[in-house]
Structure formats: structure tokens, C-alpha cells
Write a protein that holds these residues in place. Sequence first.
Motif, PDB file in Angstrom:
ATOM      1  N   MET A   1       0.858  -1.153   0.000  1.00  0.00           N
ATOM      2  CA  MET A   1       0.000   0.000   0.000  1.00  0.00           C
ATOM      3  C   MET A   1       0.906   1.217   0.000  1.00  0.00           C
ATOM      4  N   TYR A   2       0.537   2.207  -0.785  1.00  0.00           N
ATOM      5  CA  TYR A   2       1.394   3.378  -0.903  1.00  0.00           C
ATOM      6  C   TYR A   2       0.565   4.654  -0.969  1.00  0.00           C
ATOM      7  N   ILE A   3       1.216   5.757  -0.630  1.00  0.00           N
ATOM      8  CA  ILE A   3       0.605   7.082  -0.755  1.00  0.00           C
ATOM      9  C   ILE A   3       1.557   7.939  -1.585  1.00  0.00           C
ATOM     10  N   LEU A   4       0.989   8.579  -2.603  1.00  0.00           N
ATOM     11  CA  LEU A   4       1.737   9.524  -3.431  1.00  0.00           C
ATOM     12  C   LEU A   4       1.262  10.931  -3.115  1.00  0.00           C
ATOM     13  N   GLU A   5       2.174  11.876  -3.144  1.00  0.00           N
ATOM     14  CA  GLU A   5       1.789  13.281  -3.096  1.00  0.00           C
ATOM     15  C   GLU A   5       1.837  13.802  -4.522  1.00  0.00           C
ATOM     16  N   CYS A   6       0.730  14.373  -4.953  1.00  0.00           N
ATOM     17  CA  CYS A   6       0.626  14.874  -6.322  1.00  0.00           C
ATOM     18  C   CYS A   6       1.066  16.333  -6.379  1.00  0.00           C
ATOM     19  N   ALA A   7       1.276  16.831  -7.589  1.00  0.00           N
ATOM     20  CA  ALA A   7       1.735  18.199  -7.798  1.00  0.00           C
ATOM     21  C   ALA A   7       0.791  19.229  -7.177  1.00  0.00           C
ATOM     22  N   ASN A   8      -0.493  18.892  -7.068  1.00  0.00           N
ATOM     23  CA  ASN A   8      -1.466  19.822  -6.487  1.00  0.00           C
ATOM     24  C   ASN A   8      -1.511  19.749  -4.965  1.00  0.00           C
ATOM     25  N   GLY A   9      -0.645  18.916  -4.355  1.00  0.00           N
ATOM     26  CA  GLY A   9      -0.583  18.805  -2.896  1.00  0.00           C
ATOM     27  C   GLY A   9      -1.511  17.759  -2.317  1.00  0.00           C
ATOM     28  N   LEU A  10      -2.369  17.172  -3.140  1.00  0.00           N
ATOM     29  CA  LEU A  10      -3.281  16.147  -2.652  1.00  0.00           C
ATOM     30  C   LEU A  10      -2.598  14.788  -2.672  1.00  0.00           C
ATOM     31  N   TYR A  11      -3.171  13.855  -1.908  1.00  0.00           N
ATOM     32  CA  TYR A  11      -2.608  12.519  -1.807  1.00  0.00           C
ATOM     33  C   TYR A  11      -3.412  11.522  -2.634  1.00  0.00           C
ATOM     34  N   TYR A  12      -2.690  10.561  -3.194  1.00  0.00           N
ATOM     35  CA  TYR A  12      -3.302   9.440  -3.898  1.00  0.00           C
ATOM     36  C   TYR A  12      -2.860   8.180  -3.175  1.00  0.00           C
ATOM     37  N   THR A  13      -3.804   7.309  -2.841  1.00  0.00           N
ATOM     38  CA  THR A  13      -3.511   6.063  -2.137  1.00  0.00           C
ATOM     39  C   THR A  13      -3.801   4.893  -3.059  1.00  0.00           C
ATOM     40  N   GLY A  14      -2.860   3.952  -3.128  1.00  0.00           N
ATOM     41  CA  GLY A  14      -3.028   2.786  -3.984  1.00  0.00           C
ATOM     42  C   GLY A  14      -2.362   1.563  -3.377  1.00  0.00           C
ATOM     43  N   SER A  15      -2.487   0.461  -4.075  1.00  0.00           N
ATOM     44  CA  SER A  15      -1.816  -0.767  -3.638  1.00  0.00           C
ATOM     45  C   SER A  15      -1.283  -1.484  -4.872  1.00  0.00           C
ATOM     46  N   THR A  16      -0.208  -2.216  -4.689  1.00  0.00           N
ATOM     47  CA  THR A  16       0.449  -2.913  -5.793  1.00  0.00           C
ATOM     48  C   THR A  16       1.340  -4.010  -5.232  1.00  0.00           C
ATOM     49  N   ASN A  17       1.737  -4.921  -6.094  1.00  0.00           N
ATOM     50  CA  ASN A  17       2.717  -5.926  -5.681  1.00  0.00           C
ATOM     51  C   ASN A  17       4.099  -5.606  -6.261  1.00  0.00           C
ATOM     52  N   ASP A  18       4.220  -4.434  -6.913  1.00  0.00           N
ATOM     53  CA  ASP A  18       5.499  -3.989  -7.472  1.00  0.00           C
ATOM     54  C   ASP A  18       5.542  -2.460  -7.418  1.00  0.00           C
ATOM     55  N   ILE A  19       6.021  -1.929  -6.313  1.00  0.00           N
ATOM     56  CA  ILE A  19       5.966  -0.482  -6.087  1.00  0.00           C
ATOM     57  C   ILE A  19       6.797   0.298  -7.103  1.00  0.00           C
ATOM     58  N   GLU A  20       7.959  -0.207  -7.474  1.00  0.00           N
ATOM     59  CA  GLU A  20       8.803   0.510  -8.435  1.00  0.00           C
ATOM     60  C   GLU A  20       8.126   0.619  -9.803  1.00  0.00           C
ATOM     61  N   ARG A  21       7.544  -0.487 -10.265  1.00  0.00           N
ATOM     62  CA  ARG A  21       6.832  -0.473 -11.543  1.00  0.00           C
ATOM     63  C   ARG A  21       5.650   0.476 -11.494  1.00  0.00           C
ATOM     64  N   ARG A  22       4.887   0.400 -10.407  1.00  0.00           N
ATOM     65  CA  ARG A  22       3.675   1.224 -10.291  1.00  0.00           C
ATOM     66  C   ARG A  22       4.016   2.708 -10.204  1.00  0.00           C
ATOM     67  N   LEU A  23       5.048   3.051  -9.466  1.00  0.00           N
ATOM     68  CA  LEU A  23       5.465   4.448  -9.369  1.00  0.00           C
ATOM     69  C   LEU A  23       5.897   4.965 -10.738  1.00  0.00           C
ATOM     70  N   SER A  24       6.625   4.149 -11.480  1.00  0.00           N
ATOM     71  CA  SER A  24       7.036   4.510 -12.837  1.00  0.00           C
ATOM     72  C   SER A  24       5.815   4.738 -13.724  1.00  0.00           C
ATOM     73  N   GLU A  25       4.822   3.872 -13.610  1.00  0.00           N
ATOM     74  CA  GLU A  25       3.592   4.043 -14.391  1.00  0.00           C
ATOM     75  C   GLU A  25       2.916   5.367 -14.065  1.00  0.00           C
ATOM     76  N   HIS A  26       2.816   5.675 -12.774  1.00  0.00           N
ATOM     77  CA  HIS A  26       2.210   6.954 -12.383  1.00  0.00           C
ATOM     78  C   HIS A  26       2.992   8.121 -12.982  1.00  0.00           C
ATOM     79  N   GLN A  27       4.310   8.101 -12.840  1.00  0.00           N
ATOM     80  CA  GLN A  27       5.144   9.207 -13.326  1.00  0.00           C
ATOM     81  C   GLN A  27       5.039   9.374 -14.843  1.00  0.00           C
ATOM     82  N   ASN A  28       4.826   8.288 -15.557  1.00  0.00           N
ATOM     83  CA  ASN A  28       4.720   8.331 -17.013  1.00  0.00           C
ATOM     84  C   ASN A  28       3.305   8.591 -17.515  1.00  0.00           C
ATOM     85  N   GLY A  29       2.387   8.910 -16.600  1.00  0.00           N
ATOM     86  CA  GLY A  29       1.014   9.200 -16.992  1.00  0.00           C
ATOM     87  C   GLY A  29       0.204   7.967 -17.324  1.00  0.00           C
ATOM     88  N   GLU A  30       0.693   6.794 -16.907  1.00  0.00           N
ATOM     89  CA  GLU A  30       0.004   5.535 -17.191  1.00  0.00           C
ATOM     90  C   GLU A  30      -0.737   5.001 -15.968  1.00  0.00           C
TER      91      GLU A  30
END
Length: 97
Positions: free
Chosen positions: A1-30
Motif C-alpha cells: 500500500m502506498y501514498i503519493l503526493e501529487c503536484a497539487n498537494g493532494l494525496y493518492y492512495t493505492g496498492s500494488t505488488n510492485d511499487i517501483e513499476r507502479r510508481l514509474s507508471e504513475h510518473q509516465n502518466g500511465e
Amino acid sequence: MYILECANGLYYTGSTNDIERRLSEHQNGEGANFTKKNLPVKLVYFEEFNRIDEAYYREKQIQNWSHKKKKALIESKPQNLHDLAICQNKSHFRNRE
């Protein structure tokens, strides 16, 4: 389970079994539409679980929290979590008197 801080200051909460892959997907707009519209994002908190269903349950729990309560979790201020969980609406205060 992870929490991201977005550029607008709000938080996004998600879950994954591969945090590095998922973070990369978020950063790439995927990732999720919310993060896609509020790039860049940064990982500010995560918890590890043995099973994805446990991570998903925790994700859903935290998604319902206020911004202040999520921030207290991120900043490792567990003493604030209880106070921030107390209902703050007017009817609650009237019923306590």
C-alpha cells in the motif's frame, strides 16, 4: 500500500505488488486518472503486506481518511491519528454536550 503526493498537494492512495513499476507508471502518466492530471507525483509513504488483499483493505481504509489524517500518518505522528479521527461536524459537538 502506498501514498503519493501529487503536484497539487493532494494525496493518492493505492496498492500494488510492485511499487517501483507502479510508481514509474504513475510518473509516465500511465497510472490512475487522478495522478495523470496532477503530475509529477512522489512517493511519500508505503506499508508492506504479505498478501495483496491485506494491502487493498488498508488502501481502502486510508482512502476514507482526511488529508490531515493522512499527513499525520506520513509524518509518523501516530498520536495525532486518534484526534483527527474524531468527528468534527456541528451535530457531533452538540451531542457531546
